[in-house]
Design an enzyme around this catalytic site. Structure first.
Site: not given
Ligand code: E4P
Length: 231
Positions: A84
């Site tokens: 990522k």
């Molecule tokens: C995605 O890869 C992220 O880790 C995640 O969905 C973020 O979610 P949040 O907004 O609940 O922190």
């Protein structure tokens, strides 16, 4: 649509994997920090649990060179790792290099269709629009997802759309209806997908009725002792 768990907690991942419907895991620095253990060791354990599923791990550098170093390192840990990288100029530059090298990149923290357009052109493997965080500030996360899917379909982009930051089961259902390739969700939301009070009530009724008639119905699976006695 593939189902990913948005967690770095191995117990949650183990429980979800045992149910046979888990396709992968997304982590982020916040989720990893909660686990309080060496990151590489944690990621390798997650890879082992998810088997053939992909595991998304995030860089923490903010400059292109640093991102490249971290991404190449993490990609070398396990073949199922997708790296990522945040949706910044430096991130898109890193993406362009990494996609040429064959490193699979998930561009994260995506909040607009224009960002999604750019990263598809640069060769992102996944794009992660954060639907819940858009809703949190009175925006329309589903509209964002719809726009991205419309653009990708119109131009045959191969980047897969990973609906992220999902907060409840209807986010998952709506993402599936729109045709998102993947939905990633916290363990709590994953568990909520299974639940329906009518299932519980219906099963309770079936079992009660069976129990009341068991003397006549007999056993579905003949007890071992009875089977042996018959031989
Ligand atoms: C995605 O890869 C992220 O880790 C995640 O969905 C973020 O979610 P949040 O907004 O609940 O922190």
């Amino acid at each position: 649509m593939k189902i990913f768990l948005d967690t770095a907690n191995v117990e949650e991942i183990r429980q979800a994997a045992a149910l046979g419907v888990l396709d992968g895991v997304t982590t982020n620095p916040t989720l990893a920090a909660r686990e309080k253990r060496p990151f590489r060791e944690l990621v390798l354990e997650i890879c082992e649990i998810v088997g053939n599923g992909v595991v998304n791990t995030e860089v923490v550098s903010t400059d292109t060179e640093g991102m490249l170093r971290e991404a190449r390192e993490m990609a070398s840990w396990h073949p199922n790792i997708v790296v990522k990288v945040p949706m910044t100029r430096a991130g898109v530059q890193a993406l362009a290099v990494l996609s040429q090298e064959g490193v699979r990149v998930n561009i994260t923290l995506v909040f607009s269709p224009s960002q999604a357009l750019l990263v598809a052109k640069a060769g992102a493997y996944f794009v992660s629009p954060f639907l819940g965080r858009v809703d949190d500030i009175s925006g329309d996360g589903m509209a964002l997802l719809r726009d991205i899917l419309t653009i990708y379909r119109a131009h045959n982009f191969r980047t897969q759309v990973l609906a992220a930051s999902l907060r409840h089961p209807m986010h998952v259902v709506e993402a599936a209806k729109l045709g998102a390739h993947i939905a990633t969700m916290p363990f709590k939301v994953f568990e909520q997908l299974f639940a329906h009070p009518l299932t519980d009530r219906g099963l309770e009724g079936f079992l009660k009725d069976w129990e009341n008639a068991r003397a006549v119905l007999g056993e579905i699976v003949e007890p071992e002792a009875a089977r042996k006695a018959r031989r």
